[in-house]
Design a protein around this motif. Sequence first.
Motif, mmCIF file in Angstrom:
data_model
loop_
_atom_site.group_PDB
_atom_site.id
_atom_site.type_symbol
_atom_site.label_atom_id
_atom_site.label_comp_id
_atom_site.label_asym_id
_atom_site.label_seq_id
_atom_site.Cartn_x
_atom_site.Cartn_y
_atom_site.Cartn_z
ATOM 1 N N ALA A 1 0.781 -1.073 -0.039
ATOM 2 C CA ALA A 1 -0.048 0.124 -0.045
ATOM 3 C C ALA A 1 0.919 1.176 -0.087
ATOM 4 N N ALA A 2 2.064 1.168 0.753
ATOM 5 C CA ALA A 2 2.711 2.248 0.765
ATOM 6 C C ALA A 2 3.499 2.555 -0.656
ATOM 7 N N ASP A 3 3.880 1.367 -1.244
ATOM 8 C CA ASP A 3 4.522 1.823 -2.457
ATOM 9 C C ASP A 3 3.620 2.490 -3.613
ATOM 10 N N PHE A 4 2.277 1.811 -3.579
ATOM 11 C CA PHE A 4 1.289 2.358 -4.324
ATOM 12 C C PHE A 4 0.802 3.868 -4.010
ATOM 13 N N LEU A 5 0.846 4.293 -2.804
ATOM 14 C CA LEU A 5 0.770 5.426 -2.478
ATOM 15 C C LEU A 5 1.741 6.399 -3.067
ATOM 16 N N LYS A 6 3.237 5.995 -2.732
ATOM 17 C CA LYS A 6 4.104 6.900 -3.111
ATOM 18 C C LYS A 6 4.047 6.990 -4.785
ATOM 19 N N LYS A 7 3.740 6.167 -5.549
ATOM 20 C CA LYS A 7 3.643 6.184 -6.890
ATOM 21 C C LYS A 7 2.479 7.112 -7.523
ATOM 22 N N ALA B 1 2.506 10.457 -9.580
ATOM 23 C CA ALA B 1 1.794 10.723 -10.763
ATOM 24 C C ALA B 1 1.055 11.736 -10.559
ATOM 25 N N LYS B 2 0.727 12.414 -9.574
ATOM 26 C CA LYS B 2 -0.061 13.602 -9.463
ATOM 27 C C LYS B 2 -1.684 13.168 -9.430
ATOM 28 N N HIS C 1 6.133 12.741 0.602
ATOM 29 C CA HIS C 1 6.601 12.166 -0.813
ATOM 30 C C HIS C 1 6.391 13.029 -2.005
ATOM 31 N N ILE C 2 5.936 14.184 -1.797
ATOM 32 C CA ILE C 2 5.612 15.329 -3.001
ATOM 33 C C ILE C 2 7.034 15.512 -3.468
#
Length: 213
Positions: A173-179, A183-184, A207-208
């Motif tokens: 889930a963390a990896d998905f949120l960072k991506k 990806a804005k 992570h912005i």
Amino acid sequence: MRERVLAISDISADDGGDEAALYSVIDEVISACANEKYLPLSRKVRARKALYASIRGLDAIQELVDDADITEIMVNGPDNIFYEKGGRIYRAEQSFESREKLEDLVQKIAAGSNRIVNEASPIVDARLADGSRVNIVIPPAALNGPVVTVRKFPAEVMTIEKLIELGSIDDEAADFLKKAIAAKMNIVISGGTGTGKTSFLNALSGHIPEDER
């Protein structure tokens, strides 16, 4: 004691002044009162903190604001102060000397955020110096005197890594949120009061990309 301190120091609640000088005057007044009537050391210590808070701080709620474990403070009139700690609500021992003292604090908090609170505008949102959110409601919108709610933030900034450590989210889930952030993508954060929306948003904002406004 407060009137004696103000009379000696000629300091008002709105003055910046010298902290050490104010404490010196407070100690002088407490010492004089102790000569008139016995005061145990514990009471002197409490009086010292209370006097400073009433002049320069947040009066009856200063001690609660300083407690890092307290997440919310609710003032329902001068004699009804509650706080949230560890997810439970407790009634505080503190109280304001009078409704006027509470009204003075309300005006002080509002002025600190360049806000105006009066009968024409009885509901105001403000912030304390540490960033805590404050909601103020005064008569005629409030029935039994000013109502003040302080929502504090944890001293430790929440991060995605901390959320994983706490078990709030997993690595996937963390990896998905960072991506999604990179990806804005639009992300909606919802939840009830005190569920951690702002803390979660702060974790995501870390992570912005640095080249983004």
